[in-house]
Design an enzyme around this catalytic site. Structure first.
Site, PDB file in Angstrom:
ATOM      1  CG  HIS A  82      -2.473  -2.004  -2.780  1.00 22.19           C
ATOM      2  ND1 HIS A  82      -2.307  -1.301  -3.947  1.00 22.19           N
ATOM      3  CD2 HIS A  82      -1.546  -1.512  -1.920  1.00 22.19           C
ATOM      4  CE1 HIS A  82      -1.326  -0.419  -3.789  1.00 22.19           C
ATOM      5  NE2 HIS A  82      -0.844  -0.531  -2.569  1.00 22.19           N
ATOM      6  CG  ASP A 161      -1.366   7.522  -2.269  1.00 19.68           C
ATOM      7  OD1 ASP A 161      -0.863   7.470  -1.135  1.00 19.68           O
ATOM      8  OD2 ASP A 161      -1.157   6.661  -3.141  1.00 19.68           O
ATOM      9  NE  ARG A 168       3.855   7.131   3.935  1.00 17.60           N
ATOM     10  CZ  ARG A 168       3.219   6.040   3.484  1.00 17.60           C
ATOM     11  NH1 ARG A 168       2.376   6.124   2.475  1.00 17.60           N
ATOM     12  NH2 ARG A 168       3.413   4.881   4.054  1.00 17.60           N
ATOM     13  CB  SER A 183      -0.871   5.331   1.406  1.00 21.01           C
ATOM     14  OG  SER A 183      -0.337   5.003   0.151  1.00 21.01           O
ATOM     15  CE  LYS A 187      -1.887   3.202  -3.795  1.00 23.43           C
ATOM     16  NZ  LYS A 187      -1.164   3.881  -2.739  1.00 23.43           N
TER      17      LYS A 187
HETATM   18  N1  URA Z   1       1.408   0.597  -0.612  1.00 22.18           N
HETATM   19  C1  URA Z   1       0.843   1.823  -0.694  1.00 22.18           C
HETATM   20  O1  URA Z   1       0.131   2.114  -1.643  1.00 22.18           O
HETATM   21  N2  URA Z   1       1.078   2.706   0.264  1.00 22.18           N
HETATM   22  C2  URA Z   1       1.851   2.438   1.317  1.00 22.18           C
HETATM   23  O2  URA Z   1       2.013   3.293   2.156  1.00 22.18           O
HETATM   24  C3  URA Z   1       2.450   1.163   1.415  1.00 22.18           C
HETATM   25  C4  URA Z   1       2.206   0.246   0.429  1.00 22.18           C
END
Ligand code: URA
Length: 430
Positions: A82, A161, A168, A183, A187
């Protein structure tokens, strides 16, 4: 428990306990806590932060707000990647099929554009027909059949999320180490993986502008990984200029395919190879990063990764015309060059200005329910350190109409600096 008391507690800087965090998360998903109450709490978190225990509790509560994948044995290690968010960052699109070709399974739940940064899901959805709202069963099936797929948060998969992320984005509450940590990891951990590599972006095109903040975010991510018993490796990389030569949803898919063809920009290729090798190391498939890089580069050079990408896209309903230069993706009706106002060396091409300009062009959201225009964005012809001549195109804008194009060119030229002195190109890995 009472949401107003919880908001007030956080407003006054006191830590929330596990029960309160779960009450808020579950209540928000169930619709019992309103968007305005959650927005107030999120802002209090942005301003007052969270302790390590609170971050772990929030990650756990968000992860458990939906189903947790059970992909089971019968394949390579389950490892994901990620990014904390940048401009022009299309690496997940390239990396997933490469990592699968190297022997990993990658059940990737991604996000949409957040703030001025782009999102993997928005990029993918510029491919006609492609569906990212996969049900849990279909997600697991695709990982079993094809080694990986690209999915979204849904009402079943990390719904907390899904809802908090959208809120957000529209309330200026993205920039927070605890909220970013929870966050991302909620995930990723809901995917049932054994490890994840996180590309922590640092610079003006990232949420963490300073190296010390990027380091704090890395530490927060790794701490939660340790506490929850899942491998988290972080790499800090530069976001001092847009990544690659394209920014904007469809334009980035075109660039991702070009990297998979072995033709793409060097920075995208280098970053892909590094992150894949970190994933392979975390999954125990290689012993050194160098070995991983060789395997990653080979998956691209042989065309196997492109073929895998195409198969995954088709399985998700997407139609990619690989014989067409634009891959059959939507194109903007107007393009306009942004020309150098003087000769010299390019000292700045500001990624944040570009990200904001894309949002204004319609490539990102100002409100939670805004529709994205997949075709708008920028192509970048010059990078930091390059010499430029007066009148030469540094970038071009892809827009819906002349007015938008002119406004975006003007805005982006405000994020350009050209100087006489030589400029070294920025280091990608920090
Ligand atoms: N990527 C995400 O999934 N969440 C965030 O808050 C920032 C980047």
């Amino acid at each position: 428990m009472n949401i107003i008391e919880i908001i007030s507690k956080k407003r006054d800087g006191a830590p929330l306990n596990e029960g309160e965090i779960r009450y808020v998360t579950d209540g928000f998903v169930a619709g019992e806590i309103t968007d305005y109450q959650m927005s107030a709490l999120l802002m209090a978190v942005v301003l007052n932060g969270m302790t390590g225990r609170e971050i772990v509790a929030l990650t756990q509560a968000m992860m458990e707000s939906g189903t947790i994948f059970d992909i089971g044995p019968g394949g390579g290690p389950l490892i994901d990647k990620h990014s904390t968010g940048g401009v022009g960052d299309k690496i997940s699109l390239i990396l997933l099929p490469v990592a699968v070709e190297c022997g990993l399974r990658v059940p990737m739940i991604s996000g949409r554009g957040l703030g001025f940064t782009g999102g993997t899901l928005d990029k993918l959805e510029s491919i006609p027909g492609l569906v990212t709202d996969l049900e849990t069963g279909r997600f697991e099936e695709l990982v079993k059949e094809l080694g990986g797929c690209f999915g979204a948060q849904t009402d079943d998969i990390v719904p907390a999320d899904k809802k908090i992320y959208r809120l957000r984005d529209a309330t200026g509450t993205v920039q927070s180490i605890p909220l970013i940590t929870a966050s991302i990891l909620s995930k990723k951990f809901a995917e049932g993986i054994s490890g994840v590599v996180i590309d922590v972006k640092c610079g003006n095109g990232a949420f963490m502008r300073r190296a010390e903040d990027a380091r704090m975010l890395s530490e927060s991510l790794e701490m939660v990984g340790r506490e929850m018993g899942i491998g988290v490796s972080t790499v800090i990389t530069s976001m001092e200029q847009p990544l690659g030569s394209a920014a904007g949803n469809a334009l980035e898919v075109i660039e991702a395919v070009s990297v998979l063809r072995g033709e793409g920009p060097e920075d995208c290729l280098e970053l892909t190879n590094l992150l894949v090798s970190e994933m392979l190391l975390l999954g125990g498939l290689v012993e050194t990063l160098e070995e991983g890089r060789v395997r990653s580069a080979d998956a691209i050079a042989t065309g196997r990764a492109l073929e895998r990408f195409h198969r995954i896209v088709e399985a998700q309903g997407g139609e990619l015309d690989l014989s067409d230069a634009d891959l059959g993706l939507p194109r903007a009706p107007v393009t306009r060059p942004g020309r150098a106002p003087r000769s010299g060396n390019l000292a700045m091409i500001d990624p944040r200005t570009m990200g904001e300009a894309i949002r204004e062009l319609g490539g990102g959201r100002m409100r939670m329910d805004d529709e994205i225009d997949p075709a708008v964005g920028f192509r970048i012809f010059k990078k930091k350190g390059d010499p430029v001549l007066e009148g030469e195109a540094i970038f071009d804008v892809h827009a819906r109409n002349d007015l938008d194009a002119e406004r975006a060119v003007r805005r982006m030229l405000g994020g350009i600096s050209i100087i006489d002195e030589p400029v070294s190109s920025p280091q990608l890995f920090l």
